[in-house]
Write a protein that holds these residues in place. Structure first.
Motif, PDB file in Angstrom:
ATOM      1  N   ARG A 172       0.720  -1.234  -0.016  1.00 14.43           N
ATOM      2  CA  ARG A 172      -0.001  -0.206   0.107  1.00 14.43           C
ATOM      3  C   ARG A 172       0.927   1.253  -0.149  1.00 14.43           C
ATOM      4  O   ARG A 172       0.515   2.211  -0.511  1.00 14.43           O
ATOM      5  CB  ARG A 172      -1.014   0.133   1.225  1.00 14.43           C
ATOM      6  N   ALA A 173       1.923   1.220   0.504  1.00 12.24           N
ATOM      7  CA  ALA A 173       2.959   2.246   0.656  1.00 12.24           C
ATOM      8  C   ALA A 173       3.466   2.623  -0.671  1.00 12.24           C
ATOM      9  O   ALA A 173       3.656   3.788  -0.926  1.00 12.24           O
ATOM     10  CB  ALA A 173       4.131   2.007   1.668  1.00 12.24           C
ATOM     11  N   ALA A 174       3.857   1.623  -1.313  1.00  9.74           N
ATOM     12  CA  ALA A 174       4.103   1.506  -2.637  1.00  9.74           C
ATOM     13  C   ALA A 174       3.236   2.472  -3.667  1.00  9.74           C
ATOM     14  O   ALA A 174       3.658   3.321  -4.420  1.00  9.74           O
ATOM     15  CB  ALA A 174       4.690   0.373  -3.176  1.00  9.74           C
ATOM     16  N   HIS A 175       2.086   1.925  -3.623  1.00 10.47           N
ATOM     17  CA  HIS A 175       0.985   2.535  -4.306  1.00 10.47           C
ATOM     18  C   HIS A 175       0.741   4.179  -3.926  1.00 10.47           C
ATOM     19  O   HIS A 175       0.611   4.920  -4.707  1.00 10.47           O
ATOM     20  CB  HIS A 175      -0.405   1.727  -4.013  1.00 10.47           C
ATOM     21  N   LEU A 176       1.012   4.386  -2.536  1.00 11.65           N
ATOM     22  CA  LEU A 176       0.884   5.603  -2.185  1.00 11.65           C
ATOM     23  C   LEU A 176       1.918   6.517  -2.903  1.00 11.65           C
ATOM     24  O   LEU A 176       1.717   7.755  -3.247  1.00 11.65           O
ATOM     25  CB  LEU A 176       1.123   5.931  -0.637  1.00 11.65           C
ATOM     26  N   ALA A 177       3.115   6.009  -2.814  1.00 14.01           N
ATOM     27  CA  ALA A 177       4.447   6.755  -3.331  1.00 14.01           C
ATOM     28  C   ALA A 177       4.001   7.161  -4.745  1.00 14.01           C
ATOM     29  O   ALA A 177       4.446   8.163  -5.266  1.00 14.01           O
ATOM     30  CB  ALA A 177       5.625   6.061  -3.177  1.00 14.01           C
ATOM     31  N   GLU A 178       3.478   6.213  -5.439  1.00 18.22           N
ATOM     32  CA  GLU A 178       3.055   6.389  -6.665  1.00 18.22           C
ATOM     33  C   GLU A 178       2.061   7.422  -7.034  1.00 18.22           C
ATOM     34  O   GLU A 178       2.334   8.237  -8.104  1.00 18.22           O
ATOM     35  CB  GLU A 178       2.792   4.907  -7.519  1.00 18.22           C
ATOM     36  N   LEU A 179       1.117   7.386  -6.288  1.00 18.55           N
ATOM     37  CA  LEU A 179       0.152   8.486  -6.459  1.00 18.55           C
ATOM     38  C   LEU A 179       1.109   9.991  -5.875  1.00 18.55           C
ATOM     39  O   LEU A 179       0.581  10.801  -6.764  1.00 18.55           O
ATOM     40  CB  LEU A 179      -0.872   8.219  -5.301  1.00 18.55           C
ATOM     41  N   PHE A 180       1.762   9.961  -5.004  1.00 22.30           N
ATOM     42  CA  PHE A 180       2.311  11.171  -4.535  1.00 22.30           C
ATOM     43  C   PHE A 180       3.108  11.867  -5.860  1.00 22.30           C
ATOM     44  O   PHE A 180       3.114  12.956  -6.089  1.00 22.30           O
ATOM     45  CB  PHE A 180       3.335  10.864  -3.477  1.00 22.30           C
ATOM     46  N   ARG A 181       3.756  11.050  -6.439  1.00 23.32           N
ATOM     47  CA  ARG A 181       4.534  11.270  -7.579  1.00 23.32           C
ATOM     48  C   ARG A 181       3.779  11.828  -8.853  1.00 23.32           C
ATOM     49  O   ARG A 181       4.129  12.790  -9.161  1.00 23.32           O
ATOM     50  CB  ARG A 181       5.502  10.174  -8.112  1.00 23.32           C
TER      51      ARG A 181
ATOM     52  N   GLY B 284       2.442  15.149  -8.545  1.00 23.54           N
ATOM     53  CA  GLY B 284       3.276  16.296  -8.394  1.00 23.54           C
ATOM     54  C   GLY B 284       4.018  16.606  -7.113  1.00 23.54           C
ATOM     55  O   GLY B 284       4.678  17.781  -7.154  1.00 23.54           O
ATOM     56  N   LEU B 285       4.066  15.819  -6.059  1.00 16.18           N
ATOM     57  CA  LEU B 285       4.721  16.225  -4.801  1.00 16.18           C
ATOM     58  C   LEU B 285       6.135  16.106  -5.274  1.00 16.18           C
ATOM     59  O   LEU B 285       6.772  15.265  -6.027  1.00 16.18           O
ATOM     60  CB  LEU B 285       4.195  15.491  -3.722  1.00 16.18           C
ATOM     61  N   SER B 286       6.954  16.762  -4.334  1.00 20.05           N
ATOM     62  CA  SER B 286       8.435  16.861  -4.466  1.00 20.05           C
ATOM     63  C   SER B 286       9.283  15.658  -3.607  1.00 20.05           C
ATOM     64  O   SER B 286       8.391  15.263  -2.426  1.00 20.05           O
ATOM     65  CB  SER B 286       9.272  18.030  -4.270  1.00 20.05           C
ATOM     66  N   ASP B 287      10.385  15.134  -3.740  1.00 21.28           N
ATOM     67  CA  ASP B 287      11.211  14.525  -2.796  1.00 21.28           C
ATOM     68  C   ASP B 287      10.254  13.502  -2.185  1.00 21.28           C
ATOM     69  O   ASP B 287      10.466  13.134  -1.017  1.00 21.28           O
ATOM     70  CB  ASP B 287      11.659  15.464  -1.856  1.00 21.28           C
ATOM     71  N   VAL B 288       9.653  12.579  -3.225  1.00 27.32           N
ATOM     72  CA  VAL B 288       8.828  11.554  -2.368  1.00 27.32           C
ATOM     73  C   VAL B 288       9.564  10.422  -2.202  1.00 27.32           C
ATOM     74  O   VAL B 288      10.655  10.069  -2.945  1.00 27.32           O
ATOM     75  CB  VAL B 288       7.678  11.014  -3.603  1.00 27.32           C
ATOM     76  N   SER B 289       9.601   9.914  -1.073  1.00 28.82           N
ATOM     77  CA  SER B 289      10.400   8.869  -0.483  1.00 28.82           C
ATOM     78  C   SER B 289       9.584   8.039   0.416  1.00 28.82           C
ATOM     79  O   SER B 289       8.744   8.263   0.810  1.00 28.82           O
ATOM     80  CB  SER B 289      11.610   9.508  -0.140  1.00 28.82           C
TER      81      SER B 289
ATOM     82  N   VAL C 278       5.823   6.653   4.086  1.00 25.71           N
ATOM     83  CA  VAL C 278       5.624   7.287   2.776  1.00 25.71           C
ATOM     84  C   VAL C 278       5.923   9.104   2.825  1.00 25.71           C
ATOM     85  O   VAL C 278       5.119   9.660   3.304  1.00 25.71           O
ATOM     86  CB  VAL C 278       4.446   7.397   1.682  1.00 25.71           C
ATOM     87  N   HIS C 279       6.902   9.615   2.214  1.00 19.49           N
ATOM     88  CA  HIS C 279       6.994  11.409   2.475  1.00 19.49           C
ATOM     89  C   HIS C 279       6.849  11.981   1.070  1.00 19.49           C
ATOM     90  O   HIS C 279       7.091  11.196  -0.093  1.00 19.49           O
ATOM     91  CB  HIS C 279       8.293  11.677   2.859  1.00 19.49           C
ATOM     92  N   GLY C 280       6.149  12.898   0.902  1.00 13.88           N
ATOM     93  CA  GLY C 280       6.093  13.720  -0.207  1.00 13.88           C
ATOM     94  C   GLY C 280       6.025  15.302   0.155  1.00 13.88           C
ATOM     95  O   GLY C 280       5.217  15.569   1.314  1.00 13.88           O
TER      96      GLY C 280
ATOM     97  N   ALA D 280       2.394  12.882   4.723  1.00 10.22           N
ATOM     98  CA  ALA D 280       3.059  11.703   5.179  1.00 10.22           C
ATOM     99  C   ALA D 280       1.909  10.489   5.301  1.00 10.22           C
ATOM    100  O   ALA D 280       1.002  10.768   6.074  1.00 10.22           O
ATOM    101  CB  ALA D 280       3.710  11.853   6.421  1.00 10.22           C
ATOM    102  N   ALA D 281       2.314   9.453   4.731  1.00  9.56           N
ATOM    103  CA  ALA D 281       1.680   8.340   4.966  1.00  9.56           C
ATOM    104  C   ALA D 281       2.372   7.432   6.086  1.00  9.56           C
ATOM    105  O   ALA D 281       3.357   6.783   5.726  1.00  9.56           O
ATOM    106  CB  ALA D 281       1.029   7.597   3.636  1.00  9.56           C
ATOM    107  N   THR D 282       1.731   6.933   7.115  1.00 14.75           N
ATOM    108  CA  THR D 282       2.604   6.455   8.130  1.00 14.75           C
ATOM    109  C   THR D 282       2.053   4.898   8.421  1.00 14.75           C
ATOM    110  O   THR D 282       1.025   4.555   8.186  1.00 14.75           O
ATOM    111  CB  THR D 282       2.445   7.161   9.537  1.00 14.75           C
ATOM    112  N   VAL D 283       3.151   4.192   9.049  1.00 16.67           N
ATOM    113  CA  VAL D 283       2.931   2.866   9.194  1.00 16.67           C
ATOM    114  C   VAL D 283       2.590   2.681  10.540  1.00 16.67           C
ATOM    115  O   VAL D 283       2.778   3.700  11.391  1.00 16.67           O
ATOM    116  CB  VAL D 283       4.373   1.856   8.877  1.00 16.67           C
ATOM    117  N   GLY D 284       1.967   1.386  11.078  1.00 12.81           N
ATOM    118  CA  GLY D 284       2.020   1.099  12.389  1.00 12.81           C
ATOM    119  C   GLY D 284       1.047   1.964  13.389  1.00 12.81           C
ATOM    120  O   GLY D 284       1.627   2.197  14.561  1.00 12.81           O
ATOM    121  N   GLU D 285       0.088   2.581  12.860  1.00 11.92           N
ATOM    122  CA  GLU D 285      -0.675   3.331  13.770  1.00 11.92           C
ATOM    123  C   GLU D 285      -1.525   2.551  14.684  1.00 11.92           C
ATOM    124  O   GLU D 285      -2.028   2.715  15.864  1.00 11.92           O
ATOM    125  CB  GLU D 285      -1.513   4.326  13.098  1.00 11.92           C
TER     126      GLU D 285
END
Lengths: 404, 404
Positions: free
Chosen positions: B48-57, B60-65, B72-74, B152-157
């Motif tokens: 799910r994180a990988a999918h979110l990162a793809e959406l962030f990119r 048009g968010l910057s520095d997605v990682s 996931v950060h954007g 930010a999309a966070t894990v482990g909430e």
């Protein structure tokens, strides 16, 4: 009865059979190891049953067959042959095929001198090997029997098997009721099990609405109900005469750390030697389960759904006893005395429970030798006085089959 | 603060962003369904994180990682770009990736009109879809921000995650402390969560000698102790001011139907908004656990081993609050008012607990729409005023990022 056993010990054919048992002690031990190494989890005894049937045929029993339940049958009739039109019920000598060990357990056997190690090596590879040894000795010595003998290897004796094999064997259609039933179970020479330890096993499930552990807190919680039930049962008065027990053996429920479960459960093992005490305990336990649900429901948030409790019967083994004065019990006691060992009258849960509940005289006997760690992977058997246990079984069987 | 929100609502770029959110309402709903259908048990959020990162990119968010914890950060910087040498802490808009559902749960989503059904469809597929929608609208409308925004999309909430993702996000090395933290969690439009519901989670294990359920009956039974503990905790007085709860959320133990277990356990979820009340509850609970062991030990067979109890801390979420008068809380209340909805100040356990405990102003908001059956397999979401919830998040984020 002491006289009868003495006469049997002096009987030419019984002496020959006894000599056969003593001479083949090592053969029996090798068969015990071979049987133990064939996996036979409760419900999957087929391979071991096929091996038993082959042994029954090889040693010369008649009408060897495997019934629908999976039990192995082999007959010894009057004068060594089963004859058409025979009257009088047979004597049944039985041993269970199954072990408590699942298919994933390695049941390889290691031998160190007279010591065998392996899961199930005593319970019940010893009983099965003794069953074969008695049959072989009686066939070889041409022991004349007035009543036919049914040698039976039964399925489903352990735990969840709930005595399925012996129930099928004795509740099925038979021409005549057996005159006596003797189960060979595990090792040992002292105990004569004439009291059937009955049990009822229940799977109890509490179901409720569940929900978030904070937002929904206050709804009836099935885990609380399991706790209340276990606490109520733990505080039941102890009962020693007749000894009657109720153990919480398993419990479970819940999914996540922030959810009130929708379901939680506990498994109960109720036991008593006395059928009335077991029935009374049953009533008490069911009332405790209802009270646990009621107590939890009473504290729930107003207007929220109530818990429901569902009780599922997992096992039902009847209690009862063959009276101490019955010739079958007396024959076993006398056989012990004749072999120089005091008998210890005892209770247990074995295949004998079922005939006892049906009014058929029944006992269970150890098949000689010493053993330990039953129901554990470290189970072991030592062939100390192993032959004596088989000879005891021979004497009791011969007494009941009216040899002489 | 009402004036600031009014000015933002009139701001040309904010109006464009709001229009974008309204126009893409269906796109957001489809993204929500797609995200929900990707399994994301706590601790296994990778897909799910990988999918979110793809959406962030894509938006048009910057520095997605994706960081070491799996978050996931954007970034959205000043004037829509993150710029080197920026000063001042960012605003963090966050939504958690994980669900309470294990890998074995089918998380397929069914759509019936405006209603979506599926485990996790609201908590937190709605929060994630709203996070993407706010970011996309701000990028598309080129909203000028004085402070950078970290999406930010966070894990482990959830549950055993113990806020692992947000702890990593905020306790890691940062150039500057965030100026504000806004968590989007689940559905809804009324509540503004400014109080952090603290919790302690315990795994409690009772250990005893175990044994056969008949032969060893009377030894201290860990399953009984679990029951006694659950019953004692179920009967604790309810506490409403401050509301303080203790739920038995899981229990287990035992192996076979004829064995007293050697081990049984229960998991507890203790919560309160008030740190002192939580600490007091903690003392009460530990005393109840000791008493459960003592009660069971007192009834055991004389001379048999005693039970031991072991308490393991599974989770520790701090309590606390962002004061009602703080501009962040006031911005949320004003946004509600501007959108025609009274705000309800509330408490919950969310990613916002961690910044609150670190002294960072933080709130959690629902992301619009209606939902039910959170943390159950029957969870549902209805897209009633869904866009309004996203617009509220836009307004609060923009206010904190000093747009205008």
């Amino acid at each position: 009865m002491n006289d009868l056993i003495s006469r049997l010990l002096a009987h030419e054919r019984i002496r020959a059979a006894r000599h056969h048992i003593e001479r083949t002690d090592e053969v029996t031990l090798a068969r015990q190891a071979a049987l133990s190494a064939i996996p036979a989890p409760t419900g999957a005894e087929g391979r071991r049953a096929a091996h038993l049937a082959e042994l029954f045929r090889t040693i010369g029993l008649s009408d060897v067959s495997i019934d629908h339940a999976g039990n192995v049958h082999g007959w010894l009739g009057k004068n060594g042959r089963r004859e058409a039109g025979e009257v009088g019920g047979p004597v049944v000598l039985a041993a269970h095929l199954d072990t408590v060990f699942g298919a994933e357990v390695d049941v390889a056997v290691e031998r160190r001198g007279q010591r065998l190690e392996g899961p199930g090596i005593s319970d019940n590879a010893r009983g099965l090997a003794a069953l074969v040894a008695v049959a072989e000795a009686m066939v070889a010595a041409r022991v004349p029997v007035a009543r036919p003998i049914l040698f039976a290897a039964t399925v489903g004796e352990e735990g969840s098997g709930d005595l399925r094999g012996v129930k099928h064997l004795l509740n099925g259609k038979h021409d005549v009721t057996p005159a006596a039933f003797i189960a060979l179970d595990g090792a040992g020479l002292d105990r004569v099990i004439h009291r059937a330890l009955g049990s009822k096993r229940y799977h109890v499930t509490f179901r409720g609405p569940g929900g978030h552990s904070w937002a929904a807190f206050g709804v009836a919680n099935p885990a609380n109900a399991v706790g209340r039930a276990a606490a109520l049962l733990a505080d039941l008065p102890t009962q020693q005469a007749p000894r009657t027990t109720c153990a919480v053996v398993r419990l479970g429920g819940g999914t996540g750390l922030n959810s009130i479960p929708q379901e939680a459960w506990l498994d109960l093992d109720l036991r008593s030697e006395d059928p009335r005490a077991l029935a009374q305990l049953d009533v008490t336990v069911r009332a405790a389960l209802e009270r646990a649900a009621d107590d939890e429901n009473r504290r729930r948030t107003a207007g929220s759904p109530t818990l429901r409790v569902e009780v599922q019967l997992l096992g039902d083994r009847p209690s009862g006893m063959t009276p101490r004065a019955h010739p079958l019990v007396q024959a076993a006691v006398a056989a012990n005395r004749a072999l120089g060992r005091d008998a210890e009258l005892a209770s247990a849960s074995t295949d004998a429970n079922v005939p006892i509940a049906l009014g058929i005289p029944a006992i269970a006997l150890g098949a000689g030798g010493k053993a330990g760690d039953a129901h554990l992977a470290t189970e072991w058997y030592e062939n100390v006085e192993g032959a004596l246990g088989i000879i005891r079984a021979l004497l009791v069987t011969a007494a009941m089959a009216e040899v002489g």
